[in-house]
Write an enzyme that holds these catalytic residues in place. Structure first.
Site, PDB file in Angstrom:
ATOM      1  CG  HIS A 345      -0.198   0.013   2.539  1.00 22.89           C
ATOM      2  ND1 HIS A 345       0.417   1.132   3.060  1.00 22.89           N
ATOM      3  CD2 HIS A 345      -0.001  -0.969   3.454  1.00 22.89           C
ATOM      4  CE1 HIS A 345       0.960   0.851   4.233  1.00 22.89           C
ATOM      5  NE2 HIS A 345       0.725  -0.441   4.490  1.00 22.89           N
ATOM      6  CB  CYS A 364       1.864  -3.577   5.172  1.00 25.40           C
ATOM      7  SG  CYS A 364       0.249  -4.110   5.800  1.00 25.40           S
TER       8      CYS A 364
END
Length: 425
Positions: A345, A364
């Site tokens: 992201h 992430c």
């Protein structure tokens, strides 16, 4: 996530439609054909019925009416039945005779295949009936003196009280990346995995071997041994209607789902070098600096497939078991890699100096972005725009173990022999 064919003509006997009485749907199942005739008189009689001149007696000729057939036809389910079991066959039997014709049709006029017994005394359907459907039966027979008998019946099958459905991905008509498996999640636990898997087929053009694998009692995925070739057309054929997935629990779906594999894009996230290298159709098309998981929250290793895309989404640590460590309401350009919460992201809150140098995330993979995600020139925006559902991000040098194959659409992390071993057929 979100069609019976023309049946073979029944075999055996004289299979003409002779003697089938039109317009008798709804007539009693047990019918015996009979003919009637009036007797004639010999001699001449007056209108008053008195004897003719000469006193001769008036005599009657013997009856010329033929005898009725003694053949008796019985149909099961019975005529007029409204909740006949769809799991049982149609049977037609004859007493004191031989069947010459049996035709069973569904509501669309399609014939249901069946088999005549060698002695001609019974006929049994061999094709499955469908739940919640109406059928008509026309049967004919002769007795030992070749006198005909006919029977007609109509009945409806019951609808199952307990049903299951399979929620599938990808969507019909979609274009996906080369790592996209066919994944089906059932809303009820499946105990007869073999029956259910046999009712589902996945075929590809150009052809390639595709095998199903059960992760548990509610999830069945299909994939080839290697990533799909770009341009492949894949069709999922669900034939689950009336298939017993568990005792007394039946499927409801009968449909085809087709999707296309687009260009090949496989990216490599090297979390030692902190770079993301994008390869499109085998050629390097971009390299971005990234941030990976911190030592206490390392990123899963292995082949991770993009399963969802969000232009912007909220990320809250409490939803992934990390308490109140973070709550970011507007994470831009987020693409899901695991069910457990791993994303690749955009990140607007970390200093630019960390990208390509430090691993500080909670697991992430982050690319540089701006708040609101409205700058198409950022690394995160560019990677997001180039990606599609089914693309693969291969994570190396993360320091963590390989992701569980069932955590997301990540069955590619299972050896082919182990994948095949999880098939029920």
């Amino acid at each position: 996530m979100t069609a019976p064919e023309k049946q073979d003509r029944p075999r055996g006997g004289n299979w003409s439609r002779r003697g089938v009485l039109s317009g008798l749907l709804g007539a009693p199942v047990l019918l015996v054909a009979a003919c009637s005739g009036g007797g004639g008189k010999s001699g001449a009689a007056s209108a008053s019925g008195s004897a003719p001149a000469g006193g001769g007696a008036v005599t009657e000729s013997p009856s010329t009416s033929p005898k009725a057939s003694v053949a008796q036809i019985t149909v099961k389910p019975a005529d007029g039945a409204t909740a006949a079991p769809f799991t049982e066959p149609v049977t037609v039997t004859v007493l004191d005779g031989t069947l010459t014709s049996v035709t069973v049709t569904d509501g669309a006029g399609r014939a249901i295949a069946g088999q005549l017994a060698a002695d001609g005394a019974s006929w049994t359907s061999t094709a499955k009936l469908s739940s919640g459907s109406t059928y008509t039966v026309a049967a004919a027979a002769v007795d030992k003196d070749q006198r005909p008998a006919d029977a007609n019946a109509s009945f409806s099958t019951a609808s199952p009280a307990n049903t299951f459905v399979g929620y599938f991905t990808p969507e019909d008509g979609s274009t996906v990346g080369v790592g996209m498996p066919v994944s089906i999640n059932f809303n009820k636990s499946i105990t007869d995995r073999k029956a259910v898997q046999q009712a589902i087929t996945v075929v590809a053009d150009p052809p390639v071997e595709i095998v199903g694998h059960w992760f548990d009692s509610t999830r069945l995925d299909f994939r080839p041994q290697e990533y799909w070739a770009k341009g492949t057309k894949v069709t999922l054929k669900l034939r689950l209607k009336d298939v017993a997935g568990a005792r007394g629990v039946y499927g409801t779906q009968s449909k085809d789902v087709t999707f296309t594999v687009g260009r090949s894009q496989v990216s490599t996230a090297d979390l030692k070098a902190d770079t993301l290298t994008v390869r499109t159709d085998g050629q390097v098309t971009a390299t971005y600096p990234v941030i990976g998981g911190a030592p206490e929250h390392r990123t899963w290793g292995g082949k991770l497939v993009i399963s969802e895309k969000y232009q912007q989404t909220r990320m809250n640590s409490s939803t992934v078991g990390l308490g109140s460590e973070y709550d970011i309401p507007d994470v831009p350009h987020a693409q899901r890699l695991t069910t457990s919460g791993t994303f690749i992201h955009g990140n607007y809150w970390s200093p630019a100096s960390q990208f390509g140098n430090d691993n500080t995330s909670h697991g992430c993979i982050a690319l540089q972005d701006v708040q609101g995600g409205n700058d198409p020139s950022t690394d995160a925006a560019a990677f997001y725009a180039s990606s599609m559902i089914g693309d693969v991000v291969e994570v190396v040098n993360s320091g963590d173990r390989t992701v569980n194959p069932g955590n997301g659409l990540n069955g590619w992390n299972m050896a082919w022999a182990d994948w095949v071993a999880g098939s029920a057929v």
